[in-house]
Design a protein around this motif. Sequence first.
Motif, PDB file in Angstrom:
ATOM      1  N   ASP A  78       0.797  -1.230   0.000  1.00  0.00           N
ATOM      2  CA  ASP A  78       0.000   0.000   0.000  1.00  0.00           C
ATOM      3  C   ASP A  78       0.831   1.283   0.000  1.00  0.00           C
ATOM      4  O   ASP A  78       0.774   2.090   0.926  1.00  0.00           O
ATOM      5  CB  ASP A  78      -0.982   0.019   1.171  1.00  0.00           C
ATOM      6  CG  ASP A  78      -2.057   1.091   0.988  1.00  0.00           C
ATOM      7  OD1 ASP A  78      -2.236   1.538  -0.162  1.00  0.00           O
ATOM      8  OD2 ASP A  78      -2.688   1.482   1.972  1.00  0.00           O
ATOM      9  N   PHE A  79       1.567   1.470  -1.055  1.00  0.00           N
ATOM     10  CA  PHE A  79       2.127   2.780  -1.390  1.00  0.00           C
ATOM     11  C   PHE A  79       1.415   3.292  -2.642  1.00  0.00           C
ATOM     12  O   PHE A  79       1.991   4.003  -3.448  1.00  0.00           O
ATOM     13  CB  PHE A  79       3.631   2.684  -1.652  1.00  0.00           C
ATOM     14  CG  PHE A  79       4.470   3.252  -0.545  1.00  0.00           C
ATOM     15  CD1 PHE A  79       4.293   4.560  -0.117  1.00  0.00           C
ATOM     16  CD2 PHE A  79       5.427   2.487   0.076  1.00  0.00           C
ATOM     17  CE1 PHE A  79       5.076   5.093   0.900  1.00  0.00           C
ATOM     18  CE2 PHE A  79       6.211   3.005   1.092  1.00  0.00           C
ATOM     19  CZ  PHE A  79       6.034   4.310   1.507  1.00  0.00           C
ATOM     20  N   THR A  80       0.163   2.907  -2.809  1.00  0.00           N
ATOM     21  CA  THR A  80      -0.596   3.223  -4.005  1.00  0.00           C
ATOM     22  C   THR A  80      -0.597   4.723  -4.282  1.00  0.00           C
ATOM     23  O   THR A  80      -0.872   5.530  -3.403  1.00  0.00           O
ATOM     24  CB  THR A  80      -2.045   2.740  -3.863  1.00  0.00           C
ATOM     25  OG1 THR A  80      -2.033   1.347  -3.566  1.00  0.00           O
ATOM     26  CG2 THR A  80      -2.826   2.979  -5.143  1.00  0.00           C
ATOM     27  N   GLY A  81      -0.301   5.080  -5.518  1.00  0.00           N
ATOM     28  CA  GLY A  81      -0.343   6.481  -5.923  1.00  0.00           C
ATOM     29  C   GLY A  81       0.950   7.234  -5.707  1.00  0.00           C
ATOM     30  O   GLY A  81       1.114   8.335  -6.213  1.00  0.00           O
ATOM     31  N   ARG A  82       1.893   6.660  -4.970  1.00  0.00           N
ATOM     32  CA  ARG A  82       3.132   7.375  -4.695  1.00  0.00           C
ATOM     33  C   ARG A  82       4.261   6.745  -5.511  1.00  0.00           C
ATOM     34  O   ARG A  82       4.372   5.535  -5.627  1.00  0.00           O
ATOM     35  CB  ARG A  82       3.463   7.322  -3.208  1.00  0.00           C
ATOM     36  CG  ARG A  82       2.305   7.791  -2.343  1.00  0.00           C
ATOM     37  CD  ARG A  82       2.728   8.025  -0.924  1.00  0.00           C
ATOM     38  NE  ARG A  82       3.560   9.213  -0.816  1.00  0.00           N
ATOM     39  CZ  ARG A  82       3.940   9.721   0.360  1.00  0.00           C
ATOM     40  NH1 ARG A  82       3.580   9.168   1.478  1.00  0.00           N
ATOM     41  NH2 ARG A  82       4.691  10.800   0.393  1.00  0.00           N
ATOM     42  N   LYS A  83       5.085   7.589  -6.082  1.00  0.00           N
ATOM     43  CA  LYS A  83       6.199   7.110  -6.893  1.00  0.00           C
ATOM     44  C   LYS A  83       7.548   7.536  -6.349  1.00  0.00           C
ATOM     45  O   LYS A  83       8.565   6.923  -6.668  1.00  0.00           O
ATOM     46  CB  LYS A  83       6.042   7.605  -8.336  1.00  0.00           C
ATOM     47  CG  LYS A  83       4.806   7.051  -9.036  1.00  0.00           C
ATOM     48  CD  LYS A  83       4.767   7.451 -10.497  1.00  0.00           C
ATOM     49  CE  LYS A  83       3.585   6.827 -11.200  1.00  0.00           C
ATOM     50  NZ  LYS A  83       3.545   7.168 -12.644  1.00  0.00           N
ATOM     51  N   ARG A  99       8.306   1.552  -6.645  1.00  0.00           N
ATOM     52  CA  ARG A  99       7.798   0.896  -7.854  1.00  0.00           C
ATOM     53  C   ARG A  99       6.934  -0.283  -7.469  1.00  0.00           C
ATOM     54  O   ARG A  99       7.294  -1.079  -6.603  1.00  0.00           O
ATOM     55  CB  ARG A  99       8.954   0.413  -8.733  1.00  0.00           C
ATOM     56  CG  ARG A  99       9.756   1.544  -9.360  1.00  0.00           C
ATOM     57  CD  ARG A  99      10.676   1.029 -10.429  1.00  0.00           C
ATOM     58  NE  ARG A  99      11.402   2.091 -11.086  1.00  0.00           N
ATOM     59  CZ  ARG A  99      12.171   1.917 -12.154  1.00  0.00           C
ATOM     60  NH1 ARG A  99      12.318   0.716 -12.662  1.00  0.00           N
ATOM     61  NH2 ARG A  99      12.802   2.938 -12.713  1.00  0.00           N
ATOM     62  N   HIS A 100       5.787  -0.389  -8.145  1.00  0.00           N
ATOM     63  CA  HIS A 100       4.916  -1.540  -7.926  1.00  0.00           C
ATOM     64  C   HIS A 100       5.523  -2.762  -8.597  1.00  0.00           C
ATOM     65  O   HIS A 100       5.964  -2.705  -9.741  1.00  0.00           O
ATOM     66  CB  HIS A 100       3.522  -1.274  -8.504  1.00  0.00           C
ATOM     67  CG  HIS A 100       2.574  -2.407  -8.300  1.00  0.00           C
ATOM     68  ND1 HIS A 100       2.134  -3.201  -9.327  1.00  0.00           N
ATOM     69  CD2 HIS A 100       1.998  -2.895  -7.167  1.00  0.00           C
ATOM     70  CE1 HIS A 100       1.315  -4.123  -8.854  1.00  0.00           C
ATOM     71  NE2 HIS A 100       1.211  -3.965  -7.552  1.00  0.00           N
ATOM     72  N   ARG A 101       5.565  -3.849  -7.864  1.00  0.00           N
ATOM     73  CA  ARG A 101       6.096  -5.090  -8.418  1.00  0.00           C
ATOM     74  C   ARG A 101       4.965  -5.842  -9.106  1.00  0.00           C
ATOM     75  O   ARG A 101       3.966  -6.200  -8.490  1.00  0.00           O
ATOM     76  CB  ARG A 101       6.727  -5.942  -7.314  1.00  0.00           C
ATOM     77  CG  ARG A 101       7.877  -5.220  -6.618  1.00  0.00           C
ATOM     78  CD  ARG A 101       8.777  -6.146  -5.864  1.00  0.00           C
ATOM     79  NE  ARG A 101       8.090  -6.839  -4.778  1.00  0.00           N
ATOM     80  CZ  ARG A 101       8.742  -7.600  -3.889  1.00  0.00           C
ATOM     81  NH1 ARG A 101      10.039  -7.754  -3.962  1.00  0.00           N
ATOM     82  NH2 ARG A 101       8.069  -8.200  -2.918  1.00  0.00           N
ATOM     83  N   ASP A 102       5.148  -6.097 -10.407  1.00  0.00           N
ATOM     84  CA  ASP A 102       4.080  -6.682 -11.209  1.00  0.00           C
ATOM     85  C   ASP A 102       3.614  -8.032 -10.683  1.00  0.00           C
ATOM     86  O   ASP A 102       2.442  -8.375 -10.784  1.00  0.00           O
ATOM     87  CB  ASP A 102       4.540  -6.839 -12.666  1.00  0.00           C
ATOM     88  CG  ASP A 102       4.765  -5.492 -13.333  1.00  0.00           C
ATOM     89  OD1 ASP A 102       4.149  -4.514 -12.887  1.00  0.00           O
ATOM     90  OD2 ASP A 102       5.550  -5.432 -14.294  1.00  0.00           O
ATOM     91  N   SER A 103       4.533  -8.793 -10.127  1.00  0.00           N
ATOM     92  CA  SER A 103       4.195 -10.150  -9.708  1.00  0.00           C
ATOM     93  C   SER A 103       3.769 -10.235  -8.252  1.00  0.00           C
ATOM     94  O   SER A 103       3.587 -11.325  -7.721  1.00  0.00           O
ATOM     95  CB  SER A 103       5.403 -11.074  -9.933  1.00  0.00           C
ATOM     96  OG  SER A 103       6.517 -10.602  -9.185  1.00  0.00           O
ATOM     97  N   GLN A 108       8.137  -1.967  -4.214  1.00  0.00           N
ATOM     98  CA  GLN A 108       9.566  -2.067  -3.940  1.00  0.00           C
ATOM     99  C   GLN A 108      10.156  -0.673  -3.799  1.00  0.00           C
ATOM    100  O   GLN A 108       9.949   0.189  -4.660  1.00  0.00           O
ATOM    101  CB  GLN A 108      10.278  -2.812  -5.078  1.00  0.00           C
ATOM    102  CG  GLN A 108      11.757  -3.026  -4.844  1.00  0.00           C
ATOM    103  CD  GLN A 108      12.013  -4.033  -3.728  1.00  0.00           C
ATOM    104  OE1 GLN A 108      11.292  -5.012  -3.613  1.00  0.00           O
ATOM    105  NE2 GLN A 108      13.022  -3.776  -2.918  1.00  0.00           N
ATOM    106  N   LEU A 109      10.886  -0.441  -2.723  1.00  0.00           N
ATOM    107  CA  LEU A 109      11.550   0.834  -2.496  1.00  0.00           C
ATOM    108  C   LEU A 109      13.023   0.713  -2.863  1.00  0.00           C
ATOM    109  O   LEU A 109      13.660  -0.320  -2.602  1.00  0.00           O
ATOM    110  CB  LEU A 109      11.440   1.259  -1.024  1.00  0.00           C
ATOM    111  CG  LEU A 109      10.138   1.948  -0.591  1.00  0.00           C
ATOM    112  CD1 LEU A 109       8.956   0.991  -0.687  1.00  0.00           C
ATOM    113  CD2 LEU A 109      10.271   2.459   0.836  1.00  0.00           C
ATOM    114  N   SER A 110      13.556   1.755  -3.475  1.00  0.00           N
ATOM    115  CA  SER A 110      14.994   1.777  -3.778  1.00  0.00           C
ATOM    116  C   SER A 110      15.536   3.167  -3.504  1.00  0.00           C
ATOM    117  O   SER A 110      14.863   4.169  -3.754  1.00  0.00           O
ATOM    118  CB  SER A 110      15.261   1.370  -5.232  1.00  0.00           C
ATOM    119  OG  SER A 110      14.595   2.239  -6.124  1.00  0.00           O
ATOM    120  N   LEU A 111      16.728   3.224  -2.969  1.00  0.00           N
ATOM    121  CA  LEU A 111      17.370   4.496  -2.644  1.00  0.00           C
ATOM    122  C   LEU A 111      18.037   5.050  -3.897  1.00  0.00           C
ATOM    123  O   LEU A 111      18.943   4.435  -4.452  1.00  0.00           O
ATOM    124  CB  LEU A 111      18.395   4.298  -1.527  1.00  0.00           C
ATOM    125  CG  LEU A 111      19.121   5.559  -1.047  1.00  0.00           C
ATOM    126  CD1 LEU A 111      18.146   6.533  -0.406  1.00  0.00           C
ATOM    127  CD2 LEU A 111      20.231   5.192  -0.065  1.00  0.00           C
TER     128      LEU A 111
END
Length: 202
Positions: A78-83, A99-103, A108-111
Amino acid sequence: MQRRTVIAAGSSVLVSVGLAGCQFLGLGPDTSEFKLEAESVTESDICEQATERLEVLEAPEEDAAKRVIAGEDSAIVDFTGRKELYLEGQDRYHHVEIRHRDSADDYQLSLVASVDTQEAICEIVLDDLVAEIDQSTTNQTVREVLRQTAANGQFEATPINESAAETYRFVSGLTVDRGFHPIYIRIDSEYYELDYQYDSGE
């Protein structure tokens, strides 16, 4: 300014077939309307609004952000809507991509970067969130509507005409690109926050 997006039923048809197509299909554009508001803002306003303190996030978000800042894998539901996140914490500023993980049903968060100063994170924020309005990014019709809106504070078309439809497509595209964040533009060296309402008339 709070972004208020109103999209009535049938809006996708208007965007895809245009005004003439709506008339042909009998969708009744006479009651359609598009309203656009512009509020003058500064670089500091944009940076302050976009940058969040790490400790004011909700607990799951804070834990996920701390893990990714520490160099660990981090995902959260639930980080829906945030990029993007622009965070202040642990004596530094951090740019985190979401980024939403398709599977999977999570994000997924990345620094992307950690920087030492507010000025440095502000440069990142402005580069990411502000749409430059010039002949390389928009056509003349959209530029004229945006200039009029910036000068008068608002623009309204009832019913929606072709210039309003083109401008709606442009600003709604910015909404999708920027996710959770407000719409910011830079036109003629000035910054504005945009807010729009759209109703197809259905």
